[in-house]
Design a protein around this motif. Structure first.
Motif, PDB file in Angstrom:
ATOM      1  N   MET A 281       0.812  -1.217   0.000  1.00 16.06           N
ATOM      2  CA  MET A 281       0.000   0.000   0.000  1.00 16.06           C
ATOM      3  C   MET A 281       0.844   1.265   0.000  1.00 16.06           C
ATOM      4  N   ASN A 282       1.964   1.251   0.710  1.00 15.55           N
ATOM      5  CA  ASN A 282       2.759   2.478   0.803  1.00 15.55           C
ATOM      6  C   ASN A 282       3.407   2.827  -0.528  1.00 15.55           C
ATOM      7  N   SER A 283       3.879   1.824  -1.250  1.00 11.61           N
ATOM      8  CA  SER A 283       4.454   2.067  -2.568  1.00 11.61           C
ATOM      9  C   SER A 283       3.398   2.589  -3.537  1.00 11.61           C
ATOM     10  N   ARG A 284       2.211   1.997  -3.492  1.00 11.81           N
ATOM     11  CA  ARG A 284       1.130   2.451  -4.369  1.00 11.81           C
ATOM     12  C   ARG A 284       0.772   3.912  -4.073  1.00 11.81           C
ATOM     13  N   ALA A 285       0.658   4.240  -2.780  1.00 15.28           N
ATOM     14  CA  ALA A 285       0.290   5.606  -2.405  1.00 15.28           C
ATOM     15  C   ALA A 285       1.378   6.595  -2.791  1.00 15.28           C
ATOM     16  N   LEU A 286       2.636   6.220  -2.559  1.00 12.36           N
ATOM     17  CA  LEU A 286       3.730   7.120  -2.910  1.00 12.36           C
ATOM     18  C   LEU A 286       3.737   7.417  -4.403  1.00 12.36           C
ATOM     19  N   ASP A 287       3.621   6.396  -5.235  1.00 13.25           N
ATOM     20  CA  ASP A 287       3.631   6.610  -6.684  1.00 13.25           C
ATOM     21  C   ASP A 287       2.462   7.496  -7.114  1.00 13.25           C
ATOM     22  N   TYR A 288       1.305   7.249  -6.545  1.00 11.56           N
ATOM     23  CA  TYR A 288       0.099   7.998  -6.911  1.00 11.56           C
ATOM     24  C   TYR A 288       0.220   9.467  -6.506  1.00 11.56           C
ATOM     25  N   LEU A 289       0.676   9.722  -5.287  1.00  9.80           N
ATOM     26  CA  LEU A 289       0.762  11.094  -4.798  1.00  9.80           C
ATOM     27  C   LEU A 289       1.923  11.847  -5.450  1.00  9.80           C
ATOM     28  N   ALA A 290       3.035  11.162  -5.661  1.00 19.73           N
ATOM     29  CA  ALA A 290       4.175  11.820  -6.294  1.00 19.73           C
ATOM     30  C   ALA A 290       3.872  12.221  -7.734  1.00 19.73           C
ATOM     31  N   ALA A 291       2.925  11.537  -8.357  1.00 19.15           N
ATOM     32  CA  ALA A 291       2.540  11.864  -9.734  1.00 19.15           C
ATOM     33  C   ALA A 291       1.639  13.090  -9.818  1.00 19.15           C
ATOM     34  N   VAL A 313       3.556  13.615   1.170  1.00 14.19           N
ATOM     35  CA  VAL A 313       2.305  14.150   1.712  1.00 14.19           C
ATOM     36  C   VAL A 313       2.497  15.592   2.154  1.00 14.19           C
ATOM     37  N   ILE A 314       3.562  15.878   2.897  1.00 22.14           N
ATOM     38  CA  ILE A 314       3.813  17.257   3.359  1.00 22.14           C
ATOM     39  C   ILE A 314       3.948  18.215   2.181  1.00 22.14           C
ATOM     40  N   ALA A 315       4.622  17.777   1.122  1.00 21.19           N
ATOM     41  CA  ALA A 315       4.854  18.659  -0.035  1.00 21.19           C
ATOM     42  C   ALA A 315       3.556  19.135  -0.667  1.00 21.19           C
ATOM     43  N   HIS A 316       2.477  18.374  -0.513  1.00 19.31           N
ATOM     44  CA  HIS A 316       1.181  18.789  -1.082  1.00 19.31           C
ATOM     45  C   HIS A 316       0.651  20.077  -0.446  1.00 19.31           C
ATOM     46  N   ASN A 317       1.167  20.469   0.711  1.00 20.75           N
ATOM     47  CA  ASN A 317       0.750  21.726   1.333  1.00 20.75           C
ATOM     48  C   ASN A 317       1.429  22.939   0.720  1.00 20.75           C
ATOM     49  N   PHE A 318       2.432  22.714  -0.091  1.00 18.21           N
ATOM     50  CA  PHE A 318       3.261  23.828  -0.595  1.00 18.21           C
ATOM     51  C   PHE A 318       3.331  23.873  -2.110  1.00 18.21           C
ATOM     52  N   ASP A 319       2.550  23.022  -2.793  1.00 14.43           N
ATOM     53  CA  ASP A 319       2.555  23.033  -4.256  1.00 14.43           C
ATOM     54  C   ASP A 319       1.892  24.295  -4.788  1.00 14.43           C
TER      55      ASP A 319
END
Length: 319
Positions: A281-291, A313-319
């Motif tokens: 699950m963590n690999s799937r989530a990382l790939d999805y969010l990083a995209a 996840v944190i980076a999504h607050n600063f995009d």
């Protein structure tokens, strides 16, 4: 699909355990190069919330969290984390899942029936020590009544109030660092209202308001935790991905909480890291969010989250 028998579940758990032991415990996963799981000590972002405006609602944030936060010193069946609480907080985790059994008028920390060699005082001390060192941050704390209540002379709420008002080890800390909403107000606060404080996500019955109600009107929670076998991870991922999409497009006044965690027919570590050829699950989530598929993730509750997953996840607050 016919129901999965207990015998089949037991065999799946044993197979997953064998796979984990064959490649090493979570510190040495088969896909270690991705840094999606474990090794939180490899990252540090203790002040990321301080870089955000005071007027930002907690519901607007993308927040890394840990499921069964204190289950790092546990049996393989119960273990969900690799890092102790202080290491999780330093890495940037800001949402905790604290499971308290009510036993003999205090709160030992449990995962189901298993005692996790910690109590609520340990959690309060670690969280408030962190907030004193990093006053621009806040900690979301799901507080859940776990397992059976036994040998008590008072209610769960009365014991919680004792920790807040009377216990010499926690009362001064909680009076300073515990946020309390207005009576009956389930609204999600802004960062400016709760910097330096713990915000309880209330998953227990009470007559008073300690924080937003878990799965209440202001929360949307995905927690499809019961996996028949490891090979059902793709179905769990479908539920998590759908919730990411819902959080991204949803009401800005609602706190979305998305669990990557699951158990039942496989060990939590196998589901998080992946095993037996199944991507975790963590690999799937990382790939999805990083995209860049979503702008707001909501609160992401994970077993064994790794540095890249937390940072993403944190980076999504600063995009």
């Amino acid at each position: 699909m016919p129901p999965v028998s207990r015998h089949t579940r037991a065999l799946a758990v044993l197979a997953a355990l064998a796979a984990v032991l064959a490649v090493g415990l979570p510190a040495s996963p088969a896909l270690a190069d991705t840094r999606h799981s474990g090794d939180l000590h490899l990252t540090s972002d203790p002040d990321w919330m301080s870089r955000l405006p005071d007027g930002t609602s907690l519901a607007d944030l993308s927040v890394p969290g840990t499921h069964d936060t204190m289950a790092y010193d546990a049996s393989p069946v119960s273990q969900t984390q690799q890092s102790p609480l202080h290491e999780q907080l330093d890495a940037g985790v800001r949402a905790l899942d604290i499971r308290t059994r009510h036993h003999r008028d205090v709160f030992p920390i449990h995962h189901g029936s298993e005692f996790l060699n910690a109590n609520f005082t340990d959690v309060v001390v670690a969280a408030t020590d962190f907030l004193r060192a990093h006053p621009g941050e806040t900690v979301l704390m799901r507080l859940k009544q776990e397992h059976t209540a036994e040998e008590n002379t008072r209610s769960y709420e009365e014991t919680l109030d004792w920790y807040i008002d009377e216990n010499p080890e926690t009362s001064a800390r909680l009076r300073q660092h515990l946020w309390r909403p207005s009576a009956g107000d389930g609204a999600i606060p802004t960062l400016g209202e709760v910097r330096g404080r713990i915000v309880v996500l209330q998953d227990f019955g009470s007559g008073g308001a300690y924080g937003p109600r878990w799965n209440g009107a202001r929360m949307d929670v995905q927690d499809d935790y019961d996996l028949p076998t490891l090979f059902h991870v793709p179905q769990k991922w479908d539920a998590a991905r759908a919730h990411f999409e819902r959080a991204d497009a949803g009401d800005s006044g609602v706190l979305y909480v998305n669990h990557l965690s699951a158990s039942g027919g496989a060990l939590p570590s196998s589901i998080a890291y992946g095993a037996l050829g199944v991507e975790g699950m963590n690999s799937r989530a990382l790939d999805y969010l990083a995209a860049g598929n979503v702008q707001r993730t909501g609160v992401v509750m994970a077993d064994f989250p790794g540095p890249d997953l937390v940072e993403t996840v944190i980076a999504h607050n600063f995009d």
